[in-house]
Design an enzyme around this catalytic site. Structure first.
Site, PDB file in Angstrom:
ATOM      1  N   CYS A  58      -3.227 -20.983   7.566  1.00  0.00           N
ATOM      2  CA  CYS A  58      -1.936 -21.665   7.410  1.00  0.00           C
ATOM      3  C   CYS A  58      -1.405 -22.144   8.757  1.00  0.00           C
ATOM      4  CB  CYS A  58      -0.927 -20.724   6.753  1.00  0.00           C
ATOM      5  SG  CYS A  58       0.669 -21.527   6.479  1.00  0.00           S
ATOM      6  N   CYS A  62       4.756 -18.062  11.090  1.00  0.00           N
ATOM      7  CA  CYS A  62       5.586 -16.930  10.657  1.00  0.00           C
ATOM      8  C   CYS A  62       5.049 -15.646  11.317  1.00  0.00           C
ATOM      9  CB  CYS A  62       5.546 -16.789   9.149  1.00  0.00           C
ATOM     10  SG  CYS A  62       5.833 -18.360   8.313  1.00  0.00           S
ATOM     11  N   CYS A  65       3.037 -12.822   9.345  1.00  0.00           N
ATOM     12  CA  CYS A  65       2.048 -13.152   8.311  1.00  0.00           C
ATOM     13  C   CYS A  65       0.596 -13.081   8.778  1.00  0.00           C
ATOM     14  CB  CYS A  65       2.345 -14.541   7.756  1.00  0.00           C
ATOM     15  SG  CYS A  65       1.303 -14.949   6.342  1.00  0.00           S
ATOM     16  N   CYS A 102       2.243 -14.550 -10.542  1.00  0.00           N
ATOM     17  CA  CYS A 102       2.678 -15.346  -9.393  1.00  0.00           C
ATOM     18  C   CYS A 102       1.484 -15.742  -8.526  1.00  0.00           C
ATOM     19  CB  CYS A 102       3.673 -14.532  -8.581  1.00  0.00           C
ATOM     20  SG  CYS A 102       4.259 -15.409  -7.130  1.00  0.00           S
ATOM     21  N   CYS A 134       4.797 -18.181 -11.967  1.00  0.00           N
ATOM     22  CA  CYS A 134       5.544 -18.390 -10.729  1.00  0.00           C
ATOM     23  C   CYS A 134       4.551 -18.869  -9.672  1.00  0.00           C
ATOM     24  CB  CYS A 134       6.170 -17.067 -10.309  1.00  0.00           C
ATOM     25  SG  CYS A 134       7.008 -17.142  -8.718  1.00  0.00           S
ATOM     26  N   CYS A 194      13.142 -17.962  -7.138  1.00  0.00           N
ATOM     27  CA  CYS A 194      12.846 -16.610  -6.689  1.00  0.00           C
ATOM     28  C   CYS A 194      12.984 -16.660  -5.179  1.00  0.00           C
ATOM     29  CB  CYS A 194      11.419 -16.247  -7.101  1.00  0.00           C
ATOM     30  SG  CYS A 194      10.830 -14.704  -6.378  1.00  0.00           S
ATOM     31  N   ARG A 266      13.725  -7.394  -6.958  1.00  0.00           N
ATOM     32  CA  ARG A 266      12.331  -6.916  -6.981  1.00  0.00           C
ATOM     33  C   ARG A 266      11.959  -6.084  -5.755  1.00  0.00           C
ATOM     34  NH1 ARG A 266       9.596 -11.711  -7.767  1.00  0.00           N
ATOM     35  NH2 ARG A 266      10.367 -11.406  -9.859  1.00  0.00           N
TER      36      ARG A 266
HETATM   37  N1  SAM Z   1       3.191 -20.024   2.325  1.00  0.00           N
HETATM   38  C1  SAM Z   1       4.236 -19.865   1.421  1.00  0.00           C
HETATM   39  C2  SAM Z   1       5.567 -19.576   2.064  1.00  0.00           C
HETATM   40  O1  SAM Z   1       5.600 -19.048   3.162  1.00  0.00           O
HETATM   41  O2  SAM Z   1       6.573 -19.872   1.445  1.00  0.00           O
HETATM   42  C3  SAM Z   1       3.974 -18.816   0.360  1.00  0.00           C
HETATM   43  C4  SAM Z   1       3.288 -17.497   0.693  1.00  0.00           C
HETATM   44  S1  SAM Z   1       4.181 -16.374   1.774  1.00  0.00           S
HETATM   45  C5  SAM Z   1       2.908 -15.197   2.086  1.00  0.00           C
HETATM   46  C6  SAM Z   1       5.388 -15.585   0.708  1.00  0.00           C
HETATM   47  C7  SAM Z   1       6.313 -14.534   1.300  1.00  0.00           C
HETATM   48  O3  SAM Z   1       5.630 -13.309   1.486  1.00  0.00           O
HETATM   49  C8  SAM Z   1       6.939 -14.797   2.660  1.00  0.00           C
HETATM   50  O4  SAM Z   1       8.032 -15.640   2.603  1.00  0.00           O
HETATM   51  C9  SAM Z   1       7.345 -13.406   3.081  1.00  0.00           C
HETATM   52  O5  SAM Z   1       8.655 -13.133   2.638  1.00  0.00           O
HETATM   53  C10 SAM Z   1       6.353 -12.495   2.371  1.00  0.00           C
HETATM   54  N2  SAM Z   1       5.421 -11.881   3.329  1.00  0.00           N
HETATM   55  C11 SAM Z   1       4.377 -12.475   3.947  1.00  0.00           C
HETATM   56  N3  SAM Z   1       3.738 -11.632   4.777  1.00  0.00           N
HETATM   57  C12 SAM Z   1       4.389 -10.454   4.697  1.00  0.00           C
HETATM   58  C13 SAM Z   1       4.212  -9.190   5.321  1.00  0.00           C
HETATM   59  N4  SAM Z   1       3.254  -8.969   6.206  1.00  0.00           N
HETATM   60  N5  SAM Z   1       5.058  -8.196   4.988  1.00  0.00           N
HETATM   61  C14 SAM Z   1       6.041  -8.408   4.094  1.00  0.00           C
HETATM   62  N6  SAM Z   1       6.265  -9.583   3.479  1.00  0.00           N
HETATM   63  C15 SAM Z   1       5.460 -10.600   3.769  1.00  0.00           C
HETATM   64  C1  DTB Z   2       7.392 -12.137  -1.992  1.00  0.00           C
HETATM   65  O1  DTB Z   2       8.593 -12.104  -1.695  1.00  0.00           O
HETATM   66  N1  DTB Z   2       6.527 -11.202  -1.685  1.00  0.00           N
HETATM   67  C2  DTB Z   2       5.193 -11.547  -2.158  1.00  0.00           C
HETATM   68  C3  DTB Z   2       5.459 -12.837  -2.971  1.00  0.00           C
HETATM   69  N2  DTB Z   2       6.821 -13.101  -2.697  1.00  0.00           N
HETATM   70  C4  DTB Z   2       4.609 -14.017  -2.785  1.00  0.00           C
HETATM   71  C5  DTB Z   2       4.208 -11.649  -1.055  1.00  0.00           C
HETATM   72  C6  DTB Z   2       4.081 -10.374  -0.260  1.00  0.00           C
HETATM   73  C7  DTB Z   2       3.011 -10.541   0.752  1.00  0.00           C
HETATM   74  C8  DTB Z   2       2.759  -9.295   1.508  1.00  0.00           C
HETATM   75  C9  DTB Z   2       1.739  -9.449   2.568  1.00  0.00           C
HETATM   76  C10 DTB Z   2       0.359  -9.783   2.099  1.00  0.00           C
HETATM   77  O2  DTB Z   2      -0.146  -9.197   1.128  1.00  0.00           O
HETATM   78  O3  DTB Z   2      -0.257 -10.643   2.757  1.00  0.00           O
HETATM   79 FE1  SF4 Z   3       1.927 -19.691   6.011  1.00  0.00          FE
HETATM   80 FE2  SF4 Z   3       2.177 -17.064   5.897  1.00  0.00          FE
HETATM   81 FE3  SF4 Z   3       4.185 -18.528   6.776  1.00  0.00          FE
HETATM   82 FE4  SF4 Z   3       3.528 -18.632   4.153  1.00  0.00          FE
HETATM   83  S1  SF4 Z   3       4.324 -16.874   5.257  1.00  0.00           S
HETATM   84  S2  SF4 Z   3       4.002 -20.361   5.503  1.00  0.00           S
HETATM   85  S3  SF4 Z   3       1.301 -18.361   4.319  1.00  0.00           S
HETATM   86  S4  SF4 Z   3       2.159 -18.329   7.755  1.00  0.00           S
END
Ligand code: SAM
Ligand code: DTB
Ligand code: SF4
Length: 333
Positions: A58, A62, A65, A102, A134, A194, A266
């Site tokens: 990606c 962030c 992530c 989802c 979702c 959501c 949630r």
């Molecule tokens: N790329 C898209 C976005 O960022 O909107 C969708 C996928 S992203 C992984 C969805 C959500 O997962 C993020 O907004 C964040 O709130 C949560 N998330 C991602 N990595 C995480 C982590 N290591 N621990 C907790 N929550 C996480």
């Molecule tokens: C949200 O708020 N939490 C979910 C879902 N929306 C997409 C994602 C959590 C991701 C946790 C880190 C991972 O598994 O990479």
């Molecule tokens: Fe990309 Fe992860 Fe950020 Fe979603 S949360 S936009 S997958 S870097």
């Protein structure tokens, strides 16, 4: 319009949110539990399943992530899945008792073309199974949101993650305003929203209060509010962050419940670190939805059987989906 006849408000002031947040712990949980019982059946918990349909690579940065190209995490890149594989996973989730499915993609935004068309096909397929579908695909335009709606999308996940003040410390490749814009596009297409956040990004108590204020003063509250706690990922700038105290986590759940009484709150990422007792307290304080299944997107989640044991101990049961009628038809087909 700020106040609705059912007591749902979106004119909360930051002082009111702060006051709630700072209540003595048990008083806060009691108030939240009381609100919860007025608006929901407290023995019902929504069971959602997550599937990463496109993993890693990606372009966003962030800081939390595992999927960003800016960090050196160990995640394996997986291109966009095929619809039949997604449907297989959705059928399995349904058989296990999930009512919401989802799909997450590590995209900065949706681009029109073959990949998006494939996602639309997945949505049609999962919707036909009678599951609430979702998606979380990054930023979407109004036109793309309309296409998602036409394909049968029930909800779109797009988190604000933290306060507007702290956001720049978490992500630099997009702005808070970009996030709000996508949420607006999703709303205007008639898709449910959501939207929640993550605790443990290094934010202050005031940032948590400000994030809750942002969510509770959206023109319409998100129908679901996922509260994540950081799953620390090696190779990311947040790998060594201080873990979130369980008391702070429950406070955020309880305040969300009071501010957004009709929404589903949630317990999202971070349940591996939560004891059964802490989860019980979270359900008492108004949480009424979980992600179930061994994996979130790239990180582990409690085993399904463990969750069902916990439901049994606490006298909880899975909630029927909003499109239950269709689900019945699908089951009888
Ligand atoms: N790329 C898209 C976005 O960022 O909107 C969708 C996928 S992203 C992984 C969805 C959500 O997962 C993020 O907004 C964040 O709130 C949560 N998330 C991602 N990595 C995480 C982590 N290591 N621990 C907790 N929550 C996480
Ligand atoms: C949200 O708020 N939490 C979910 C879902 N929306 C997409 C994602 C959590 C991701 C946790 C880190 C991972 O598994 O990479
Ligand atoms: Fe990309 Fe992860 Fe950020 Fe979603 S949360 S936009 S997958 S870097």
């Amino acid at each position: 319009m700020s106040s609705h006849t059912n007591g749902v408000r979106n004119d909360w002031t930051i002082e009111e949110v702060r006051e709630l947040y700072k209540l003595p712990f048990l008083e806060l949980v009691y108030q939240a539990a009381s609100v919860h019982r007025k608006y929901h059946n407290p023995s019902e918990v929504q069971v959602c399943t997550l599937l990463s349909i496109k993993t890693g690579g990606c372009p966003e940065d962030c800081g939390y992530c595992s999927q960003s190209v800016h960090h050196k995490s160990a995640v394996e890149i997986q291109p966009l899945l095929q619809p039949e594989d997604v449907l297989k996973a959705a059928r399995k989730a349904k058989e296990a008792g999930a009512t919401r499915f989802c799909m997450g993609a590590a995209w900065r935004e949706v681009r029109d073309g073959k990949a998006f068309d494939r996602v639309l096909e997945m949505i049609r397929g999962v919707n036909n199974l009678g599951l609430e579908v979702c998606c979380t695909l990054g930023m979407v335009s109004e036109d793309q949101a309309r296409k998602l709606k036409e394909a049968g999308l029930h909800a779109y996940n797009h988190n604000v993650d933290t306060s507007p003040e702290y956001y720049g410390k978490v992500v630099t490749t997009r702005t808070y305003q970009d996030r709000l814009e996508t949420l607006k596009n999703v709303r205007s297409a008639g898709i449910t929203v959501c939207c929640g956040g993550i605790l443990g990004l290094g934010e202050s108590e005031e940032d948590r209060i400000s994030m809750l204020h942002t969510l509770a003063t959206l023109e319409k509250h998100p129908e679901s509010v996922p509260i994540n706690t950081l799953v620390p990922i090696e190779g990311t700038p947040m790998q060594d962050n201080q873990p979130v105290s369980v008391w702070e986590f429950i406070r955020v759940i309880a305040v969300s419940r009071i501010l957004m009484p009709e929404s589903m709150v949630r317990l999202a990422a971070g349940r591996m670190e939560l004891s059964a007792e802490a989860q019980a307290l979270a359900f008492l304080a108004g949480a009424n939805s979980i992600f179930a299944g061994e994996k979130l997107l790239t990180t582990p989640n409690p085993e399904f059987e463990r969750d069902m044991e916990l439901f049994s101990v606490l006298g909880l049961k899975g909630k029927v989906p909003d499109n239950a009628e269709k689900s019945m038809r699908a089951a009888n087909a």
